[in-house]
Design a protein around this motif. Sequence first.
Motif, PDB file in Angstrom:
ATOM      1  N   ASP A 196      -8.429   2.878   5.569  1.00  0.00           N
ATOM      2  CA  ASP A 196      -9.397   3.887   5.984  1.00  0.00           C
ATOM      3  C   ASP A 196      -9.027   5.178   5.250  1.00  0.00           C
ATOM      4  OD1 ASP A 196     -10.432   6.192   7.516  1.00  0.00           O
ATOM      5  OD2 ASP A 196     -11.063   4.715   8.992  1.00  0.00           O
ATOM      6  N   ALA A 197      -9.937   5.658   4.398  1.00  0.00           N
ATOM      7  CA  ALA A 197      -9.598   6.784   3.522  1.00  0.00           C
ATOM      8  C   ALA A 197      -9.306   8.059   4.283  1.00  0.00           C
ATOM      9  CB  ALA A 197     -10.723   7.021   2.512  1.00  0.00           C
ATOM     10  N   LYS A 198      -9.943   8.259   5.432  1.00  0.00           N
ATOM     11  CA  LYS A 198      -9.756   9.501   6.174  1.00  0.00           C
ATOM     12  C   LYS A 198      -8.456   9.491   6.972  1.00  0.00           C
ATOM     13  CE  LYS A 198     -11.965  12.627   9.496  1.00  0.00           C
ATOM     14  NZ  LYS A 198     -13.162  12.893  10.330  1.00  0.00           N
ATOM     15  N   THR A 199      -8.249   8.442   7.740  1.00  0.00           N
ATOM     16  CA  THR A 199      -7.072   8.396   8.625  1.00  0.00           C
ATOM     17  C   THR A 199      -5.840   7.828   7.947  1.00  0.00           C
ATOM     18  OG1 THR A 199      -7.566   6.171   9.478  1.00  0.00           O
ATOM     19  CG2 THR A 199      -8.595   8.056  10.593  1.00  0.00           C
ATOM     20  N   GLY A 200      -6.030   7.058   6.874  1.00  0.00           N
ATOM     21  CA  GLY A 200      -4.905   6.397   6.230  1.00  0.00           C
ATOM     22  C   GLY A 200      -4.486   5.114   6.920  1.00  0.00           C
ATOM     23  N   GLN A 201      -5.228   4.699   7.976  1.00  0.00           N
ATOM     24  CA  GLN A 201      -4.859   3.454   8.655  1.00  0.00           C
ATOM     25  C   GLN A 201      -5.006   2.274   7.708  1.00  0.00           C
ATOM     26  OE1 GLN A 201      -7.159   2.345  12.120  1.00  0.00           O
ATOM     27  NE2 GLN A 201      -6.188   0.333  12.224  1.00  0.00           N
ATOM     28  N   VAL A 202      -3.998   1.435   7.684  1.00  0.00           N
ATOM     29  CA  VAL A 202      -4.027   0.231   6.860  1.00  0.00           C
ATOM     30  C   VAL A 202      -4.685  -0.883   7.660  1.00  0.00           C
ATOM     31  CG1 VAL A 202      -2.659  -1.387   5.519  1.00  0.00           C
ATOM     32  CG2 VAL A 202      -1.894   0.983   5.755  1.00  0.00           C
ATOM     33  N   VAL A 203      -5.740  -1.449   7.104  1.00  0.00           N
ATOM     34  CA  VAL A 203      -6.493  -2.496   7.786  1.00  0.00           C
ATOM     35  C   VAL A 203      -6.034  -3.880   7.340  1.00  0.00           C
ATOM     36  CG1 VAL A 203      -8.823  -3.420   8.160  1.00  0.00           C
ATOM     37  CG2 VAL A 203      -8.465  -0.963   8.082  1.00  0.00           C
ATOM     38  N   TYR A 204      -5.579  -3.979   6.098  1.00  0.00           N
ATOM     39  CA  TYR A 204      -5.124  -5.266   5.552  1.00  0.00           C
ATOM     40  C   TYR A 204      -4.069  -4.987   4.495  1.00  0.00           C
ATOM     41  CZ  TYR A 204      -5.302  -9.988   3.571  1.00  0.00           C
ATOM     42  OH  TYR A 204      -4.968 -11.251   3.139  1.00  0.00           O
ATOM     43  N   ALA A 205      -3.040  -5.809   4.478  1.00  0.00           N
ATOM     44  CA  ALA A 205      -1.987  -5.654   3.468  1.00  0.00           C
ATOM     45  C   ALA A 205      -1.424  -7.016   3.106  1.00  0.00           C
ATOM     46  CB  ALA A 205      -0.873  -4.754   3.985  1.00  0.00           C
ATOM     47  N   GLN A 206      -1.274  -7.239   1.820  1.00  0.00           N
ATOM     48  CA  GLN A 206      -0.666  -8.466   1.304  1.00  0.00           C
ATOM     49  C   GLN A 206       0.196  -8.093   0.102  1.00  0.00           C
ATOM     50  OE1 GLN A 206      -3.379 -11.636   0.048  1.00  0.00           O
ATOM     51  NE2 GLN A 206      -1.980 -12.083  -1.618  1.00  0.00           N
ATOM     52  N   ASN A 207       1.489  -8.333   0.195  1.00  0.00           N
ATOM     53  CA  ASN A 207       2.400  -8.027  -0.909  1.00  0.00           C
ATOM     54  C   ASN A 207       2.188  -6.603  -1.400  1.00  0.00           C
ATOM     55  OD1 ASN A 207       4.481  -8.762  -2.667  1.00  0.00           O
ATOM     56  ND2 ASN A 207       3.069  -9.410  -4.272  1.00  0.00           N
ATOM     57  N   ALA A 208       2.054  -5.680  -0.456  1.00  0.00           N
ATOM     58  CA  ALA A 208       1.545  -4.341  -0.756  1.00  0.00           C
ATOM     59  C   ALA A 208       2.499  -3.475  -1.561  1.00  0.00           C
ATOM     60  CB  ALA A 208       1.190  -3.623   0.540  1.00  0.00           C
ATOM     61  N   ASP A 209       3.800  -3.760  -1.507  1.00  0.00           N
ATOM     62  CA  ASP A 209       4.773  -2.835  -2.097  1.00  0.00           C
ATOM     63  C   ASP A 209       5.421  -3.339  -3.387  1.00  0.00           C
ATOM     64  OD1 ASP A 209       4.510  -0.825  -0.087  1.00  0.00           O
ATOM     65  OD2 ASP A 209       5.636  -2.110   1.268  1.00  0.00           O
ATOM     66  N   GLN A 210       4.992  -4.463  -3.900  1.00  0.00           N
ATOM     67  CA  GLN A 210       5.538  -4.946  -5.166  1.00  0.00           C
ATOM     68  C   GLN A 210       4.865  -4.224  -6.330  1.00  0.00           C
ATOM     69  OE1 GLN A 210       5.127  -9.141  -5.937  1.00  0.00           O
ATOM     70  NE2 GLN A 210       6.036  -8.996  -7.978  1.00  0.00           N
ATOM     71  N   GLN A 211       5.663  -3.683  -7.232  1.00  0.00           N
ATOM     72  CA  GLN A 211       5.113  -3.046  -8.419  1.00  0.00           C
ATOM     73  C   GLN A 211       4.556  -4.112  -9.350  1.00  0.00           C
ATOM     74  OE1 GLN A 211       7.666  -0.278 -10.409  1.00  0.00           O
ATOM     75  NE2 GLN A 211       7.892   1.045  -8.642  1.00  0.00           N
ATOM     76  N   LEU A 212       3.287  -3.958  -9.701  1.00  0.00           N
ATOM     77  CA  LEU A 212       2.584  -4.924 -10.543  1.00  0.00           C
ATOM     78  C   LEU A 212       1.809  -4.186 -11.633  1.00  0.00           C
ATOM     79  CD1 LEU A 212       1.110  -7.112  -7.652  1.00  0.00           C
ATOM     80  CD2 LEU A 212       2.880  -7.847  -9.268  1.00  0.00           C
TER      81      LEU A 212
END
Length: 415
Positions: free
Chosen positions: A46-62
């Motif tokens: 959510d662009a306003k609140t920053g709430q993450v709605v879905y995440a998959q392997n979110a922190d791996q640098q690619l």
Amino acid sequence: MLKLIKQRLVWGLVLMTAVGGWLSNSQTAQAASSKADEVKAAYVMDAKTGQVVYAQNADQQLPIASLSKLMTLYLVERAIERGQIKWTDTVPIQKNVRKMATSATLSVMPMPAKENFTVKELFAATLVGSSNSGAIALGEYVAGSNAKFIKLMNQQAAHWHLDASFISASGLDNTDLTNYNLKLKGTSEQGQNLVSARAVTIIAQHLINDYPEVIDVANQRSVKIHKYTVPTSVEILKGEKSYDPRVPVDGLKTGYTNQAGACLVATYQQNGRRMIATTLGGAWQFTANNNLRLMLKTTERYQSVVPKEINYQIPGTTTKVRLVTKRNTTMWANSKQPLTQTKIALWPLHRTEPNYVAANTAVLKVRLTDPLSGTTQEVVYRTPEALTMLGPLQWATTPAKRTVTTPTGAYAFAK
């Protein structure tokens, strides 16, 4: 490869009259859908609140290919905001950058030496058409050189605490940049920008929140620059061949290299909320991102999840006290995988003596965990006024009593 959408959506089954033919085509369609939904990482916010709605392997640098241009465009906007450059400025373009603009595979628009281009024109060509030479020229104009601009990119990423490493303003890797004398000193022959899905989504969040007019630029099927028509690379905009009316988008940026695969940051509205969906390393350009957004459209709702006021029963007693928090907590919740609530008592209850609780004392913390994203949010409930809690013999029959306030407003805190 991780599976982006494992359980919810199966697309493209074709009804056949013969049972054997139906089974054969069904298996083929499911295999194609499975391949199309494969990505290396995904992140929806959510662009306003920053709430993450879905995440998959979110922190791996690619590798993120041309999604890198989002950081470039943010720094251009910031330079304009600070008065360092203007939209109407003519951008100096070096010979090696003009040479790149003649490439049939790396360019969307020629930049002949006799023609001048403004910041506004190159910004549009970079965002809409993903112009590599436009991004590099803008970066050099903002910072004075390619190397200095890439340093700015990495400084901004560090300021935002992002998992990101930039060596290119355009997103091209060194196998291409070397041919135009744009390989950053000290980087490897195969070097490329490496950024996590979370990080590139946050970059997009800053870009569209700080400079919302970017959406108007991105939401164009083409832009006319001099005599050149630069078509959009985001071929899921309304009117484009891959547009899906069930999950319409209004931007934002595509990316592709052999190493990065298909990458996309899509901006869209859901339940009246501005959303950002990022997919990295896809097999197909748009399918995985479209299917992810469709899945979330059918399962996610923006709603009140905990009330502003509750009657809290003190653990081990029948006594209830009224507690309040600052506001109703409204956030995205999934109907299939709902938020889990963990209640954590913050107030040390004395069981053998009366308890005196000052106004605004934190009594309860509710931790909300989203199973889809793995993120948590905490809500703290407090006493709206001072209370006296009597001893254990009275708890079963006696409600909490308000403590009379003194003229100075001083209360006795619980020990």
